[in-house]
Write an enzyme that holds these catalytic residues in place. Structure first.
Site, PDB file in Angstrom:
ATOM      1  CB  SER A  86       1.196  -5.676   4.129  1.00  0.00           C
ATOM      2  OG  SER A  86       1.699  -5.037   5.283  1.00  0.00           O
TER       3      SER A  86
ATOM      4  CE  LYS B  82      -0.823   3.968   2.915  1.00  0.00           C
ATOM      5  NZ  LYS B  82      -0.914   2.665   3.628  1.00  0.00           N
TER       6      LYS B  82
ATOM      7  CB  SER C 242      -0.956   0.013   1.188  1.00  0.00           C
ATOM      8  OG  SER C 242      -2.016  -0.884   0.964  1.00  0.00           O
TER       9      SER C 242
ATOM     10  CD  GLU D 253      -2.133   6.311   6.763  1.00  0.00           C
ATOM     11  OE1 GLU D 253      -1.488   5.796   7.707  1.00  0.00           O
ATOM     12  OE2 GLU D 253      -2.839   5.647   5.979  1.00  0.00           O
TER      13      GLU D 253
ATOM     14  CE  LYS E 159      -4.471   1.605  -0.493  1.00  0.00           C
ATOM     15  NZ  LYS E 159      -3.850   0.283  -0.638  1.00  0.00           N
TER      16      LYS E 159
ATOM     17  CE1 TYR F 237      -4.951   2.674   3.680  1.00  0.00           C
ATOM     18  CE2 TYR F 237      -5.128   0.285   3.567  1.00  0.00           C
ATOM     19  CZ  TYR F 237      -4.427   1.450   3.314  1.00  0.00           C
ATOM     20  OH  TYR F 237      -3.210   1.380   2.707  1.00  0.00           O
TER      21      TYR F 237
END
Length: 386
Positions: free
Chosen positions: A334, A331, A80, A288, A83, A166
């Protein structure tokens, strides 16, 4: 910030002598070797940036079957963390004038007109606030046609922009619509704008044949070799493969974008805008963020399974908070066989990338990264660890 030369440790296992790299290697070793042993991780690559200097440390095996060691060329799945690449591409599209995050998703996919996506903004998709899209697509969604039918029939649980849940379909649709707005396939645009724009030489969505030997095998919970399989929106949500050094260059561009093309600079900075808070975490685009210096418990809370799996009511930031330097940005990522984490503090010009070919607990990743960066930063080192 405390300079590496001031670290109170001896020469590291990966560097000879008493220089900065040797001292940092000792600190990284003390955090990473026990982590690998405790969690059965076959191989890891850890990269650290300190005031523009890069350090890469390699551990263990990229492939247990062939006994192939992790090297600077070893590519890992980053899950991820992909992203954040998708968010950068979408922000790039906005900088070019191809889209506006404030506009409804259905504007960019007319097949969704007359559905709740008339009220769901691109920004809601990019921040997992569309109203309850799930973590994964149902198994029946296997291609573009079934993906569109799924979104046409889906109904939100919450009003757009009020809850965070999420979601791979959410960020996946975000990237898909960004690419449609630019009139080209997502993977091609990622290569042309973000990957090439940052001069990343070992970063791919689809690893080319001549680099497959550098692509590590991940290992399942049962210890079997595994690599990620293709799926709807895999490229947008979890499909990037890269080396520790390349991912560190991506992080360094977020710390200091000097020398980058103007629209790419704008895009990278835009991903650090804060749109809402959920507990201690501020949601940006892909990234984040946390108040600096962060408490370790806040980082563990913000990167917890609860944050990933349960809906959370958001506290909107109005107007959105402008990108800032004195903040911890991170961030996790996985896949079934890989586990990754990256964090950086622009104000202190420090950052870390941790790539592993096993999906081990996220809390262990956060604690190791915090420990390593704390040795480089007096403010972290003196912060309340709990």
């Amino acid at each position: 910030m405390a300079a590496i030369a001031l670290l109170s440790c001896g020469g590291g296992a990966h560097a000879a002598g008493q220089g900065d790299e040797g001292q940092l290697a000792r600190v990284v070793d003390e955090a990473i070797r026990p982590l690998m042993e405790e969690n059965g991780v076959p191989g890891m690559a850890v990269a650290v940036t300190v005031s523009g200097k890069r350090y890469v440390f390699n551990y263990g095996l990229a492939s247990k079957e062939g006994g192939k060691k992790v090297t600077d060329d070893t590519m890992f799945e980053i899950g991820s963390i992909s992203k954040t690449f998708t968010a950068t591409l979408a922000a790039y599209a906005e900088a070019r004038g191809n889209l506006s995050l404030a506009e409804p998703a259905s504007k960019y996919l007319p097949a969704l007109s007359g559905t709740p996506f008339d009220e769901i903004r691109l920004l809601d998709l990019g921040t997992y606030a569309a109203g309850g899209l799930p973590l994964q697509f149902p198994d029946a969604v296997s291609g573009e046609e079934s993906m569109i039918e799924y979104f046409k029939s889906w109904r939100p649980t919450y009003a757009a922009g009020t809850y965070r849940l999420y979601s791979n379909p959410s960020i996946g649709l975000f990237g898909y619509l960004a690419a449609k707005s630019m009139g080209a396939p997502f993977a091609d645009l990622m290569e042309e704008t973000v990957i090439r724009g940052l001069a990343l030489k070992s970063t791919f969505i689809s690893v080319p044949d001549d680099r497959m030997d550098d692509y590590a095998y991940g290992y399942s919970k049962a210890g079997k070799p595994i690599r990620v399989t293709r799926g709807v929106f895999d490229s947008q949500a979890y499909g990037v493969k890269t080396t520790a050094a390349d991912l560190l260059r991506f992080v360094e561009a977020s710390i200091d974008d000097t020398g980058l093309e103007e629209m790419l600079r704008h895009a990278i900075t835009a991903t650090h805008t804060g749109y809402f808070k959920v507990g201690p975490m501020t949601q940006g685009l892909g990234w984040e963020m946390y108040a600096y210096p962060p408490k370790l418990d806040d980082l563990l809370t913000g990167n917890s399974a609860r944050m990933a799996l349960e809906p959370s009511k958001v506290d909107k930031i109005v107007p959105p908070s402008a990108p800032r330097k004195d903040i911890w940005i991170n961030k996790t990522g996985s896949t079934n066989g890989f586990g990754a984490y990256t964090a950086f503090v622009p104000a202190e010009r420090i950052g870390i990338v941790m790539l592993a070919n096993r999906n081990y607990p996220i809390a262990a990743r956060v604690k190791a990264a915090y420990r390593i960066l704390s040795t480089l930063d007096d403010k972290l080192g003196s912060a309340d660890p709990r």
